[in-house]
Design an enzyme around this catalytic site. Sequence first.
Site, PDB file in Angstrom:
ATOM      1  N   ARG A  55       0.823  -1.211   0.000  1.00  0.00           N
ATOM      2  CA  ARG A  55       0.000   0.000   0.000  1.00  0.00           C
ATOM      3  C   ARG A  55       0.857   1.262   0.000  1.00  0.00           C
ATOM      4  O   ARG A  55       0.450   2.290  -0.562  1.00  0.00           O
ATOM      5  CB  ARG A  55      -0.945  -0.016   1.207  1.00  0.00           C
ATOM      6  CG  ARG A  55      -2.029   1.078   1.168  1.00  0.00           C
ATOM      7  CD  ARG A  55      -2.985   0.921   2.328  1.00  0.00           C
ATOM      8  NE  ARG A  55      -4.109   1.870   2.265  1.00  0.00           N
ATOM      9  CZ  ARG A  55      -4.476   2.664   3.256  1.00  0.00           C
ATOM     10  NH1 ARG A  55      -3.809   2.643   4.410  1.00  0.00           N
ATOM     11  NH2 ARG A  55      -5.508   3.479   3.129  1.00  0.00           N
ATOM     12  N   ALA A  93      -6.878   7.490  -0.321  1.00  0.00           N
ATOM     13  CA  ALA A  93      -6.750   6.036  -0.236  1.00  0.00           C
ATOM     14  C   ALA A  93      -7.803   5.564   0.757  1.00  0.00           C
ATOM     15  O   ALA A  93      -7.767   5.924   1.939  1.00  0.00           O
ATOM     16  CB  ALA A  93      -5.350   5.658   0.232  1.00  0.00           C
ATOM     17  N   SER A  94      -8.755   4.781   0.277  1.00  0.00           N
ATOM     18  CA  SER A  94      -9.915   4.412   1.083  1.00  0.00           C
ATOM     19  C   SER A  94      -9.540   3.540   2.270  1.00  0.00           C
ATOM     20  O   SER A  94      -8.465   2.936   2.319  1.00  0.00           O
ATOM     21  CB  SER A  94     -10.942   3.671   0.212  1.00  0.00           C
ATOM     22  OG  SER A  94     -11.374   4.468  -0.859  1.00  0.00           O
ATOM     23  N   LEU A  95     -10.447   3.468   3.240  1.00  0.00           N
ATOM     24  CA  LEU A  95     -10.291   2.634   4.421  1.00  0.00           C
ATOM     25  C   LEU A  95     -10.098   1.179   3.987  1.00  0.00           C
ATOM     26  O   LEU A  95     -10.968   0.607   3.334  1.00  0.00           O
ATOM     27  CB  LEU A  95     -11.543   2.769   5.284  1.00  0.00           C
ATOM     28  CG  LEU A  95     -11.534   2.208   6.693  1.00  0.00           C
ATOM     29  CD1 LEU A  95     -10.660   3.065   7.598  1.00  0.00           C
ATOM     30  CD2 LEU A  95     -12.963   2.141   7.231  1.00  0.00           C
ATOM     31  N   PRO A  96      -8.974   0.539   4.310  1.00  0.00           N
ATOM     32  CA  PRO A  96      -8.735  -0.828   3.840  1.00  0.00           C
ATOM     33  C   PRO A  96      -9.831  -1.816   4.211  1.00  0.00           C
ATOM     34  O   PRO A  96     -10.171  -2.706   3.414  1.00  0.00           O
ATOM     35  CB  PRO A  96      -7.399  -1.196   4.495  1.00  0.00           C
ATOM     36  CG  PRO A  96      -6.692   0.111   4.624  1.00  0.00           C
ATOM     37  CD  PRO A  96      -7.776   1.096   4.969  1.00  0.00           C
TER      38      PRO A  96
END
Length: 385
Positions: free
Chosen positions: A25, A83-86
């Site tokens: 990531r 970057a979205s919440l995993p």
Amino acid sequence: MADHLTAESAITVDRWRAAFESTPRHVFVPRYWELNEYNSPSRLVDSTVPSHRHEWLQAAYTDRVLVTQWRADEDRRIVTSSASLPSLVARMLHLLDVADDQRVLEIGTGTGYNTTLLCHRVGSTNVTSIDVDPGLVAEAVGRLDVVGFAPTVIAGDGALGVKDGAPYDRILSTCASPGVPPAWIDQLADGGRIVTPLTIGGALAVLDKTGPGEVSGHLDTDAAWFMAMRPADRSMPVGLLADQPRPVPDDVAHLGVSTLDPKALADPDIRLWLLLHQPKLHFVEHLDDQLTPTGLTVHNDVDIATAQGHPDGRLHVRQSPPRRLWDTVESAWMSWTNHDKPRRDRLGITATANGLQYAWLDHPTRTQDKGGRGGVFHWPLPTPR
């Protein structure tokens, strides 16, 4: 991070766990912006600054949203990419229910992280991704190349899909839309699935193609808050911020009282129900020093109603004429309670390629029972494009 997401049941399939374990990531988030107390980007954390590296790397593998881009709007900073919440990424990939060698269209390339997870699962030749921002596309393509993937990535209007690669077995959107763009329905294969967040109340729709030119399905149990999809012909995102109208003076205001509990009105599911009745509604919380809700202001950019707690235990309400927004709140609350306070997964969406789109309760064609409960509520939704 993969261990944490698995322990929290965000990842439940070995193939997806392998994708998360294999995708670095930090490559896709070389820098991000910390937010201040007003949720506005305020401090840049950059991997190229030695003193930032530990903080940056730790954040990259924590289950949190990382803001990666913003634009100025007068004195405000509006987030345009993140970057979205995993854990939410994992949830949406699970709901997508993708199988080997299926063709996937992703709306909203962003950093390219989610695109890479899809490539791990079905192979890059089966993944097409589109984003409205050419700069984001160029950066994402470079990062995808670093990790060894080369899907089709296009700069363009996501609401129009990518016709050249259709039909797609799955369509996944990582930006919120007011409804389902007809192009997505046209480009979806028979039996295919669309997973998309909506701009209404954080709704996350899981829709299957139920017939020619039609998709239908329920909302997920969890809310999913994403930035609104930006039209290609506008440089700024829409629908993110709204200026609150001025309070109305006593001589023209409608004054009254309400027995509604501000804490109950904070429930995301009643908020979604309210928004289906009044789609342009905005909520402003009133909190005490312990952050306990004491009241609520609702407005739609023109009309405004304020309900504030009083020592007598009731909310004292001030509404602007002629449309009394708090009356809408009261009516929606009564309807919600009469239908046993339905969770959002009792709600669903039906959309057609010719522009007919509506939300419903329990089933698209269910009729009301003798007690007047249940039944189909045809809340119309706007058709993008």
